[in-house]
Design an enzyme around this catalytic site. Structure first.
Site, short mmCIF file in Angstrom:
data_model
loop_
_atom_site.label_atom_id
_atom_site.label_comp_id
_atom_site.label_asym_id
_atom_site.label_seq_id
_atom_site.Cartn_x
_atom_site.Cartn_y
_atom_site.Cartn_z
N ASP A 41 0.82 -1.21 0.00
CA ASP A 41 0.00 0.00 0.00
C ASP A 41 0.86 1.26 0.00
OD1 ASP A 41 -1.92 2.12 0.93
OD2 ASP A 41 -3.24 0.40 1.07
N SER A 81 -6.98 4.28 -1.40
CA SER A 81 -6.87 2.82 -1.30
C SER A 81 -8.20 2.11 -1.51
CB SER A 81 -6.30 2.43 0.07
OG SER A 81 -4.95 2.83 0.18
N THR A 134 -8.03 -1.82 1.80
CA THR A 134 -7.60 -2.83 0.82
C THR A 134 -8.17 -4.21 1.12
OG1 THR A 134 -5.60 -1.56 0.37
CG2 THR A 134 -5.63 -3.85 -0.33
N GLU A 274 -1.66 -7.99 2.07
CA GLU A 274 -1.36 -6.56 2.02
C GLU A 274 -0.28 -6.19 3.02
OE1 GLU A 274 -3.43 -2.16 2.20
OE2 GLU A 274 -3.93 -3.65 3.73
N ASP A 279 2.35 2.79 3.39
CA ASP A 279 1.46 3.94 3.23
C ASP A 279 1.36 4.77 4.50
OD1 ASP A 279 -0.84 5.23 1.57
OD2 ASP A 279 -1.80 4.75 3.48
N HIS A 283 2.62 8.67 4.84
CA HIS A 283 1.79 9.81 5.27
C HIS A 283 2.51 10.64 6.33
CE1 HIS A 283 -1.90 9.36 3.05
NE2 HIS A 283 -2.03 8.09 3.41
N ASP A 321 -0.89 -0.13 -4.73
CA ASP A 321 -2.17 0.40 -5.19
C ASP A 321 -2.07 1.85 -5.64
OD1 ASP A 321 -1.69 1.28 -2.61
OD2 ASP A 321 -3.71 0.93 -1.87
N HIS A 322 -1.09 2.59 -5.13
CA HIS A 322 -0.89 3.99 -5.51
C HIS A 322 0.40 4.48 -4.88
CE1 HIS A 322 -1.99 5.09 -1.40
NE2 HIS A 322 -3.04 4.30 -1.52
N HIS A 421 -1.34 11.14 -1.08
CA HIS A 421 -1.11 10.20 -2.17
C HIS A 421 -0.60 10.92 -3.41
CE1 HIS A 421 -4.22 7.10 -0.42
NE2 HIS A 421 -3.20 7.35 0.39
#
Length: 536
Positions: A41, A81, A134, A274, A279, A283, A321-322, A421
């Site tokens: 993630d 997500s 997710t 996952e 992620d 952040h 995912d990004h 993101h």
């Protein structure tokens, strides 16, 4: 003559073989098929480069790099997500926050559900709460990723074979979690399911081995079904876990255990893994935390590849995912000297950290008397008087963490463009039969998987699996109403003559008068419409 004798002997042998061999061996059974989808993630390409330098060797992922993936959502060039997970679960681009609902808000069957309905074993593994976006996207359907209560209930009644991760808080009517507030004071957080249901009881009644810590995970269980819940919310960052939470398992250990249980099935399995917290660290702009979780994910990939290479019938797909954070090796401070910066200039400051920024600040005392030790555990020793003053004057824990990661990034010559993101294409990794390759859409992933496993999400019975239950039963002549429409336990009631059907939200059954009737899917309610699957 010799030729005739040989022919007679050969004919006799073939005759004996045809008599002695059972029919099942004369017609070979189709091979099992497994798919393991791993999602890292919120990971951009620079952190993979940095992690490779940090480890000092190639990543396991490097061996199976085959292309790229476009990540945009139905409404934005930068996805979240929920929309990204839903795209990879259903093959449909959708809106931010939607969990496996199309842009019109209608539930769409997921590849995990399709695999389960096709006779495969299924499972999910996550370092976040399993109710997070997710894993939720593969196992549930809601209009908001924040509906952890509904998501958790749907997961329990989906009948998965293996569930491993965090998220105990949303399984019981009341859960206590001991944490520290922004001033370092120990406090107790109270979690509570709003509907008052105890899903732990249901998990136990459904035949799962219910486990709560690493030791229990590493022991072999008796049941083919396994539910492990190792934290009230998320599992610790790998770098912190070893020192601060050794009772929690690693992602690779959970992955190994999931494969061991799922591979007991004859037909095969689908598993989604996952690595959630790259992620979370991104952040925070915490490069140490990001590296911790990239390497943890890479270890899980290694576990999967070991199994897949021995098995021969397992497709492996790994992807993020990004992007997140816009991390760069180099910043405004390296404009003039980037030509003379070896990898050590980026890595050495990071390697001094023994904990992530979250792990370090979790050790801060209320009076902050151990501030220097805490900051040092994040690799920030030898503070100047000005740097120490900045740390000391931080008003909250968030402010302190912000100052710590800024200083770390400065020392490691790193840059960040955002705390959110980003919209770049990401790497595609794959191995095994039927694997995807090239630059693809994230929506292609479940279509490739389902084709390999022998079913379709776009045509046939799975294409329109969920229907508007109110409309369906009204068209059948039933009087339909929603009991407790605004309550925490709404029920769709359909009445016709002496027959009364009751469909409870998020359950995989309904009541026909006093008879409980099992369903292949859960009943869904979005606050306006009840969706059900009508059995053939």
């Amino acid at each position: 003559m010799k030729t005739l004798k040989r022919l007679i002997i050969l004919t006799t042998l073939l005759s004996l073989l045809s008599i002695s061999l059972p029919a099942s061996t004369l017609k070979a059974s189709p091979p099992h098929k497994n798919v393991i989808l791993l999602i890292m993630d919120g990971t951009n390409s620079d952190i993979l480069t940095l992690s490779r330098w940090y480890r000092g060797t190639d990543l396991q992922l490097d061996e199976i790099l085959v292309g790229g993936v476009r990540t945009y959502s139905d409404q934005s060039a930068i996805t979240d997500s929920a929309a990204a997970g839903s795209a990879m679960a259903t093959g449909v681009k959708t809106k931010a926050d939607y969990i496996s609902m199309n842009p019109d808000g209608h539930p769409v069957l997921t590849v995990l559900e399709g695999a389960k309905l096709s006779g495969y074993k299924t499972g999910i593994v996550s370092t976040s709460p399993v109710q997070h976006a997710t894993p939720a996207a593969f196992t549930s359907h809601t209009l908001s990723r924040d509906e952890f209560g509904d998501i958790g209930e749907q997961q329990v009644y989906q009948g998965l074979d293996v569930v491993l991760g965090g998220g105990a808080a949303w399984l019981k009517p009341q859960v206590k979690d001991h944490t520290k507030d922004d001033d370092g004071m120990l406090k107790t957080k109270q979690f509570s399911r709003e509907d008052g249901e105890n899903l732990v009881t249901e998990i136990g009644a459904s035949g799962y081995d219910l486990i709560l810590n690493r030791d229990e995970l590493l022991r072999k269980g008796k049941s083919s079904k396994l539910w492990g819940v190792f934290a009230a919310e998320d599992i610790s960052y790998e770098l912190d876990r070893k020192a601060l939470k050794p009772a929690e398992p690693s992602l690779s250990e959970m992955t190994h255990a999931a494969i061991a249980r799922l591979s007991q099935g004859e037909k095969g399995f689908f598993l989604m893994v996952e690595g959630s917290k790259v992620d979370w660290a991104a952040h925070k702009n915490d490069p140490v935390g990001m590296i911790s979780e990239v390497l943890s994910f890479d270890d899980a990939v290694g576990e999967v590849l070991d199994f897949a290479r021995k098995d021969g019938n397992t497709m492996v797909v790994a992807v993020t995912d990004h992007g997140n954070s816009g991390l760069t090796l180099g910043n405004q401070g390296t404009n003039e000297n980037y030509k003379s910066l070896p990898a050590e200039k980026f890595i050495e400051p990071l390697k001094k950290a023994k904990l992530t920024v979250k792990g370090a600040t979790s050790q801060l005392k209320k009076d902050r008397s151990n501030l220097k030790e805490v900051v040092s555990s994040y690799g920030l020793g030898n503070l100047s008087s000005g740097e120490y003053r900045t740390m000391k004057d931080a008003k909250s824990m968030d402010d302190l963490e912000s100052e710590m990661v800024k200083l770390m990034s400065k020392r490691a010559n790193l840059g960040f463009t955002t705390n959110g993101h980003t919209g770049e294409d990401v790497f595609l990794y794959a191995y095994g039969p039927g694997r995807p390759s090239g630059l693809i859409e994230n929506t292609d992933i479940p279509l490739v998987i389902s084709e390999y496993m022998g079913f379709s999400l776009k045509t046939g019975k799975f294409a329109d699996w969920y229907v508007n239950g109110e409309k369906f039963y009204r068209d059948m002549g039933f009087l339909v109403e929603i009991e407790g429409r605004t309550s925490n336990n709404p029920v769709m009631v359909a009445k016709k003559e002496d027959e009364v059907l009751r469909f409870p939200e998020n359950k995989n059954f309904y009541w026909r008068n006093d008879e409980k009737v099992g369903l292949k899917s859960v009943n869904l309610y979005d606050g306006d419409t009840f969706y059900v699957h009508v059995e053939e």
